[in-house]
Design an enzyme around this catalytic site. Structure first.
Site, PDB file in Angstrom:
ATOM      1  N   LYS A  99     -72.748  43.072   1.824  1.00  0.00           N
ATOM      2  CA  LYS A  99     -73.198  41.684   0.951  1.00  0.00           C
ATOM      3  C   LYS A  99     -73.836  41.830   0.026  1.00  0.00           C
ATOM      4  CE  LYS A  99     -76.934  39.605   3.327  1.00  0.00           C
ATOM      5  NZ  LYS A  99     -77.792  39.605   2.351  1.00  0.00           N
ATOM      6  N   GLU A 155     -76.234  39.515  -3.366  1.00  0.00           N
ATOM      7  CA  GLU A 155     -76.774  38.264  -3.533  1.00  0.00           C
ATOM      8  C   GLU A 155     -76.470  37.864  -5.175  1.00  0.00           C
ATOM      9  OE1 GLU A 155     -81.078  38.978  -3.529  1.00  0.00           O
ATOM     10  OE2 GLU A 155     -81.080  39.552  -1.327  1.00  0.00           O
ATOM     11  N   ASP A 210     -81.124  44.497   3.525  1.00  0.00           N
ATOM     12  CA  ASP A 210     -82.287  45.228   2.854  1.00  0.00           C
ATOM     13  C   ASP A 210     -83.588  44.781   3.160  1.00  0.00           C
ATOM     14  OD1 ASP A 210     -82.193  42.740   1.543  1.00  0.00           O
ATOM     15  OD2 ASP A 210     -81.818  43.352  -0.416  1.00  0.00           O
ATOM     16  N   SER A 211     -83.855  43.731   4.169  1.00  0.00           N
ATOM     17  CA  SER A 211     -85.168  43.518   4.907  1.00  0.00           C
ATOM     18  C   SER A 211     -85.684  44.803   5.581  1.00  0.00           C
ATOM     19  CB  SER A 211     -84.928  42.311   5.675  1.00  0.00           C
ATOM     20  OG  SER A 211     -83.923  42.588   6.782  1.00  0.00           O
ATOM     21  N   GLU A 217     -79.974  31.007   2.221  1.00  0.00           N
ATOM     22  CA  GLU A 217     -81.215  31.300   2.728  1.00  0.00           C
ATOM     23  C   GLU A 217     -81.908  30.299   2.074  1.00  0.00           C
ATOM     24  OE1 GLU A 217     -82.335  35.297   2.428  1.00  0.00           O
ATOM     25  OE2 GLU A 217     -84.690  34.739   2.918  1.00  0.00           O
ATOM     26  N   ASP A 235     -75.977  45.393   3.366  1.00  0.00           N
ATOM     27  CA  ASP A 235     -76.443  44.872   2.104  1.00  0.00           C
ATOM     28  C   ASP A 235     -76.455  45.911   0.820  1.00  0.00           C
ATOM     29  OD1 ASP A 235     -77.416  42.281   2.229  1.00  0.00           O
ATOM     30  OD2 ASP A 235     -79.417  42.915   2.781  1.00  0.00           O
TER      31      ASP A 235
HETATM   32  O1  KIV Z   1     -81.784  41.327   4.306  1.00  0.00           O
HETATM   33  C1  KIV Z   1     -81.792  40.576   5.151  1.00  0.00           C
HETATM   34  O2  KIV Z   1     -82.367  40.814   6.161  1.00  0.00           O
HETATM   35  C2  KIV Z   1     -81.318  39.183   4.711  1.00  0.00           C
HETATM   36  C3  KIV Z   1     -81.237  38.133   5.578  1.00  0.00           C
HETATM   37  C4  KIV Z   1     -82.665  37.430   5.503  1.00  0.00           C
HETATM   38  C5  KIV Z   1     -79.936  37.082   5.419  1.00  0.00           C
HETATM   39  O3  KIV Z   1     -80.411  39.179   3.969  1.00  0.00           O
END
Ligand code: KIV
Length: 272
Positions: free
Chosen positions: A121, A123, A52-53, A190, A91
Site C-alpha cells: 500500500k 499513500e 506503518d502505524s 482516511e 505499507d
Molecule cells: O498504517 C496504518 O495503520 C494505516 C491505516 C490507518 C489505514 O495506513
C-alpha cells in the site's frame, strides 16, 4: 459470529473485487506481529494491514515517518507466518518510494521477497502514479491511500478531516479514478467526509476501504491496538473500541505484581 456471504478459503485481490460486486463488506485490521496476526486471521478478518502505524503503536514514535523498510519487513514477515486466510497488505514506509519509480519498485520487491506479503500500500495520488505503474508492471498488487495520508502530516500540519473544501475533494475524486485506471486493486480513504467517500466508492469498481470515512464504502479498517483498547489516549470520533484492554491488562499486571510481592505466586501447585 461471522456474517460472510461466501466462504473464501484464502482471500485474494480478486476476492476483494468480488466482495464489492456482491455487496459484501470487507473487514480489514492492522497487525504487526505473529501472535496478534494469528488471532486476527483466526477471527475471520479479510485483510490484514501491516501498517506503518507500527511506528506509533509498536515503536512509540509520534508519527509514521521514522519506521524503516527493514523494520516493516520484520513486522510483515512475522504476520505472514501467522496467517492461513487473510490477504496481507504491507505499507511502503515514508522514504522508500517517494524519490523515484525505480526506488519504489526496489522497495516493493524487497517487501514481497523478504516478508512474503501479498500486496503493498502506498499513500498519494497523481504524484506517485509512475511508481504505482512500475510496481504493478512487476506483478505486485498495489493498494492506494487517499485523504488523510499520515506520511504527509508535516505538510497538513494537523490530523483533522481532509477534503472538506471543494478543490481538495475534486482532486481526491480524480486521484481515485486514476488509481483504478493505473491498476490498483483497492483504495483506503482516511478521515474524509462520509458523503465524499460514498461518491468515490460509487465511482470506481475497485473496493474502497474507509477509516473515518463513513459507512457507505466497501469496507472498514481500524488500527488493532485502538479497537481493542490497548491504546487509550487516542480518541477520534470514528474509533469504536470493542474492548478496554488497557484497563484490563493494567489490573491483571497489577495483580501479578501484588502476588509476587506477597509470595502468593507461585503457589505449591505452580512449581516442580
Ligand atoms: O498504517 C496504518 O495503520 C494505516 C491505516 C490507518 C489505514 O495506513
Amino acid at each position: 459470529m461471522s456474517v460472510a456471504k461466501k466462504d473464501y478459503k484464502r482471500v485474494t485481490v480478486k476476492s476483494l473485487v468480488e466482495m464489492k460486486q456482491n455487496n459484501e463488506k470487507i473487514s480489514m485490521l492492522t497487525a504487526y506481529d505473529y501472535t496478534m496476526a494469528k488471532i486476527v486471521d483466526g477471527a475471520g478478518v479479510d485483510v490484514i494491514l501491516v501498517g506503518d502505524s507500527a511506528s506509533n503503536v509498536m515503536a512509540g514514535h509520534e508519527t509514521t515517518l521514522p519506521i524503516t523498510l527493514d523494520q516493516m519487513i520484520y513486522h510483515a514477515s512475522s504476520v505472514v507466518r501467522a496467517i492461513d486466510r487473510a490477504l496481507v497488505v504491507v505499507d511502503l514506509p515514508f522514504g522508500s518510494y517517494q524519490s523515484d519509480p525505480k526506488e519504489a519498485l526496489r522497495s516493493a520487491i524487497r517487501i514481497m521477497k523478504e516478508s512474503g506479503g501479498h500486496a503493498v500500500k502506498m499513500e498519494g495520488g497523481k504524484e506517485v502514479k509512475e511508481s504505482i505503474k512500475r510496481i504493478l508492471n512487476a506483478g505486485i498488487p498495489v493498494m492506494g491511500h487517499l485523504g488523510l495520508t499520515p506520511q504527509s502530516i508535516y505538510k497538513f500540519g494537523t490530523y483533522t478531516v481532509r477534503a472538506k473544501e471543494e478543490q481538495e475533494a475534486q482532486q481526491l475524486k480524480e486521484d481515485a479514478i486514476m488509481l483504478e485506471k493505473a491498476g490498483c486493486f483497492g483504495i483506503v480513504l482516511e478521515k474524509i467526509p462520509a458523503k465524499l467517500a460514498e461518491e468515490v466508492a460509487k465511482s470506481v469498481s475497485i473496493p474502497v476501504i474507509g477509516i473515518g470515512a463513513g459507512g457507505d464504502v466497501d469496507g472498514q479498517v481500524l488500527v488493532l491496538h485502538d479497537m481493542i483498547g490497548m491504546t487509550h489516549e487516542f480518541n477520534p470520533r470514528f474509533l469504536r473500541r470493542y474492548m478496554n484492554l488497557y484497563e484490563e491488562m493494567t489490573t491483571a499486571i497489577g495483580q501479578y505484581v501484588d502476588d509476587v510481592k506477597t509470595q502468593d505466586f507461585p503457589s505449591d501447585k505452580e512449581q516442580y
